[in-house]
Structure formats: C-alpha cells, structure tokens
Design an enzyme around this catalytic site. Structure first.
Site, short mmCIF file in Angstrom:
data_model
loop_
_atom_site.label_atom_id
_atom_site.label_comp_id
_atom_site.label_asym_id
_atom_site.label_seq_id
_atom_site.Cartn_x
_atom_site.Cartn_y
_atom_site.Cartn_z
N GLU A 196 -13.47 91.74 68.07
CA GLU A 196 -12.14 91.41 67.40
C GLU A 196 -10.56 91.74 68.44
OE1 GLU A 196 -13.33 91.09 62.59
OE2 GLU A 196 -13.01 93.13 63.63
N CYS A 214 -3.70 93.33 70.22
CA CYS A 214 -4.54 94.80 70.15
C CYS A 214 -5.86 94.22 70.64
CB CYS A 214 -4.53 95.20 68.78
SG CYS A 214 -5.64 96.62 68.37
N CYS A 265 -18.67 100.58 69.82
CA CYS A 265 -18.20 101.93 70.37
C CYS A 265 -19.08 103.16 69.86
CB CYS A 265 -16.95 102.23 69.62
SG CYS A 265 -16.09 103.61 70.44
N CYS A 301 -16.29 108.31 65.74
CA CYS A 301 -15.12 109.04 65.04
C CYS A 301 -15.49 108.84 63.57
CB CYS A 301 -13.81 108.81 65.52
SG CYS A 301 -13.58 109.08 67.25
N CYS A 312 -13.63 105.85 61.57
CA CYS A 312 -13.31 104.61 62.12
C CYS A 312 -14.55 103.89 61.77
CB CYS A 312 -13.29 104.81 63.84
SG CYS A 312 -12.85 103.34 64.74
N CYS A 319 -5.78 99.41 62.39
CA CYS A 319 -6.41 100.31 63.32
C CYS A 319 -7.72 101.19 62.41
CB CYS A 319 -5.66 101.59 63.57
SG CYS A 319 -4.01 101.62 64.16
N1 SAH Z 1 -10.96 104.52 71.67
C1 SAH Z 1 -9.56 104.44 71.63
C2 SAH Z 1 -8.96 103.26 71.15
C3 SAH Z 1 -9.63 102.35 69.99
S1 SAH Z 1 -9.01 103.02 68.23
C4 SAH Z 1 -8.98 105.58 71.06
O1 SAH Z 1 -9.73 106.20 70.06
O2 SAH Z 1 -7.86 105.88 71.06
C5 SAH Z 1 -7.32 103.04 68.44
C6 SAH Z 1 -6.57 103.94 67.43
O3 SAH Z 1 -6.84 103.71 66.05
C7 SAH Z 1 -7.17 105.35 67.63
O4 SAH Z 1 -6.19 106.32 67.54
C8 SAH Z 1 -8.02 105.71 66.45
O5 SAH Z 1 -8.23 106.95 66.13
C9 SAH Z 1 -7.30 104.86 65.12
N2 SAH Z 1 -8.13 105.00 64.11
C10 SAH Z 1 -9.39 104.54 63.96
N3 SAH Z 1 -9.84 104.57 62.73
C11 SAH Z 1 -8.79 104.48 61.98
C12 SAH Z 1 -8.57 104.40 60.81
N4 SAH Z 1 -9.56 104.12 59.82
N5 SAH Z 1 -7.17 104.55 60.16
C13 SAH Z 1 -6.29 104.61 60.94
N6 SAH Z 1 -6.52 104.88 62.56
C14 SAH Z 1 -7.66 104.82 62.96
#
Ligand code: SAH
Length: 354
Positions: A97, A110, A117, A121, A124, A336
């Site tokens: 996406e 973006c 991935c 986390c 996420c 995000c």
């Molecule tokens: N792997 C990289 C880039 C992809 S995620 C990283 O972690 O930085 C981009 C951003 O979105 C990251 O800061 C991630 O922690 C955040 N993110 C992930 N899930 C989220 C959610 N449910 N709400 C808000 N931000 C989120």
C-alpha cells in the site's frame, strides 16, 4: 530466453551506462540512450512501445533485451480529507500500500519498503500481518512513478516518507538504490530534504544512511523512553536497545526526528514526558507525537487529545521542539500503522472463465 534486464532497478548512471553500451553494440547513436532514459522517469511511459520518439524496430529490439515493469494499481480509495490510498499488486501476487496525502502545496507520499513487516510492534497493523519479502528498488520508487502515470488525476509527489509497510533499514540494499531514484535529477528529482526514512532504529542502516552525502532525513520510532517499556511494545528493542539507538542518532550528522505514538495509560504519563525529553535533548531531536490509530494490535486505546497537548507542553517546557501529527485518511484506514494490504487475486485468476 535469457532474462531481460530491468532498467527500473538501476540507478540513472548505471542505466545510462548500460544503454549507451547497448546502443553502441547495436550500431545506434549515443543520443538514443538519453531518449530512453528520459522515458523512464522524467516523461514516464508504460513500455518501450510508447517511446514514440524512437523508431519502431529499435523499440522492439530494446523490448527483447530490457524490461521496465510498472506497478499495477489494484484499488484506489479516497478519504473525505483528500488523502488517497493505493493498493498495488506485485508480479508475484504480493500486495503493498501507498498513501498520498495532500498538505497545502505539498503532496506527501507514504511509501512501503517491504511487503509486510517482521518487527511485530504491538500497536501496528502491518506488524500483525507478518513479513512476506523485501521490495526491489523498482517496486519502491515505482510507487511514486506509478502515481505519475495514472490515467485519472495523476499525482506528483513533492515529499516522500518511508512510513508505509515495512522497515526500510532492514531492506537497505534496495532502499539505497530507491533513494537515488527518488532524488536524482535524472530520475524522480525530489529534494533529499524532502525524503524521510523512518526506522525503529536499525543501527547498521542508520550508519549507511548517514554516509550518503545527500541530506536525506531520518525519523526514529522511539515510542517509549525506557528499555523495559520499549521492549514490550517493540520486540526489536532487544536487538537495538534505546541507548544504542540514541547513540546512533547523536552521531547522525543531521537533525533527527523522534516518533512517539501516544498509547493511553501506557507511555503517556508526565514521567514519560520527562524521560523522553532527556533522550531528545541528548541528541537534539525534534519530537513528533502521533495519535494512535485504530486497526493495529489489540489492547491499546488512544491518549485523549487534551492529554496529548499536555504531554507536548511538558516536552516544550523541558526545552524540546515538538509537534502533534495530524491524523489523515482515517475513514479509509490509511493512517500510520493501519496499512495491512489485502491479498488480491492475480488478474489471470480473476479472469478465469470470463
Ligand atoms: N518501520 C518503520 C516505518 C513504518 S511505520 C518505523 O517503524 O518507523 C511508520 C510509523 O507509524 C512508525 O512510527 C510506527 O510506529 C507508526 N505506527 C504504527 N502503527 C501505528 C498506529 N496504529 N497508530 C499510529 N502510529 C502507528
């Protein structure tokens, strides 16, 4: 049949070399190489057949030796706030996406760096789907290129953030080439200061990015100011603990942004603000507070808006520059951490029996 060389996986310099050599060995004049290059990114076309400045026979010969695979748009969704989400179908059936976010005169794209991935986390959505594979350079820069070539309302990016699916610095080999494709005036021509790589803190990748002469920006997903808490939210913290990530941010020769997703009752207390402020000041980082978006892992609630503002105030009082990120594209799950591509059937499969 020998495999055709993918011109969209090569840096512009390398593609120029390869094309010049090919033209020479085919008795063609050197300027023909430049014409082909122009059509890769600057006036992009979908295939050699569309390079109408070249004679037809030459186009056919090129097509026999080279390929320039575009990304296929499977779906396009538009949010009430103008944000658009694209699902691309890749050649092996994987899907990724890309989100296009209009913001004043900027158009922020973006982009994804991996299909899925591996990092898991806790909050996420992409983490929840697991890892499929790394993207190739043409699949990363190709997200930007494909939007330039949309038949309807094409989109020209002014800014790129690697905040789509995947961890860019765990795919450095491709991201390295893709950064050149995004930035080079002979390719997509987006200024390095307008390109941000976002990472959980993959140290070798941060070092590699720092070694590039262009002023690409670095954002680090911190999300917790202590190892204990960070470990619970981001399992990768065992491999790259906070102290080392902060050290890497310190030696990075440009200003770094910390991303901090606000998780209600988890990482949003006044003590967390103070601890975070200490870390941010240690490496002169700018802090971006991200409201939690639904659709990620279970068991988290967003910090109420007023408390995010209070948290920001605490940071500011401690001498840290901070911003609260606007939430965009919420109604189409394009914010995000909400990106979780659906597996789309290949077209051939869809068309069976049609
Ligand atoms: N792997 C990289 C880039 C992809 S995620 C990283 O972690 O930085 C981009 C951003 O979105 C990251 O800061 C991630 O922690 C955040 N993110 C992930 N899930 C989220 C959610 N449910 N709400 C808000 N931000 C989120």
């Amino acid at each position: 049949m020998p495999q055709r060389e993918n011109l969209l996986n090569l840096t512009p310099d390398r593609a120029a070399e390869v094309l010049r050599a090919w033209m020479e060995s085919h008795g063609q004049q050197a300027y023909r190489a430049r014409q082909v290059l122009e059509h890769l990114y600057k006036q992009p076309v979908k295939g050699f057949a569309q390079m109408t400045t070249l004679p037809k026979a030459l186009r056919e010969d090129l097509d026999a030796d080279f390929e320039m695979p575009g990304l296929e748009v499977a779906t396009r969704q538009r949010s009430t706030d103008g944000t658009e989400k694209f699902l691309f179908r890749l050649r092996d059936g994987e899907a990724i996406e890309t989100v296009a976010i209009p913001d004043g005169d900027r158009m922020i794209l973006c982009v994804s760096s991996q299909a899925g991935c591996a990092l898991k986390c806790a909050f996420c959505a992409t983490g929840a789907m697991g890892f499929a594979r790394n993207l190739e350079p043409f699949e990363i820069a190709g997200q930007v290129r494909a939007l330039l070539m949309l038949d309807e309302r094409p989109i020209k990016a002014t800014n790129i953030v690697f905040m789509g699916m995947g961890e860019p610095l765990m795919n450095w080999k491709s991201v390295d080439v893709a950064l050149t494709l995004l930035n080079s005036p002979d390719a997509l021509g987006i200024g390095a200061r307008h390109i941000t790589v976002s990472t959980v803190g993959v140290l070798p990748g941060i070092v590699a990015l720092g070694k590039r002469p262009e002023q690409f920006r670095l954002a680090i997903s911190i999300h917790a100011p202590t190892d204990d808490l960070r470990q619970r939210l981001m399992p990768i913290n065992t491999k790259f603990p906070l102290a080392e990530v902060i050290e890497a941010a310190k030696v990075f020769d440009r200003r770094v942004t910390f991303e901090y997703v606000m998780l209600g009752g988890v990482n949003d207390g006044p003590e967390h603000a103070l601890q975070l402020a200490r870390l941010a000041k240690d490496c002169a980082a700018f802090v971006n507070l991200i409201p939690l978006h639904p659709g990620g892992g279970q068991g988290f609630t967003p910090t109420p808006r007023g408390e995010i503002v209070d948290f920001a105030r605490e940071l500011r009082k401690a001498g840290v520059e901070v911003a609260i990120r606007k939430s965009r594209g919420m109604d189409i799950a394009a914010a995000c951490g909400q990106l979780r591509a659906e597996r789309v059937p290949r077209r051939s499969a869809e068309k069976v029996g049609a």
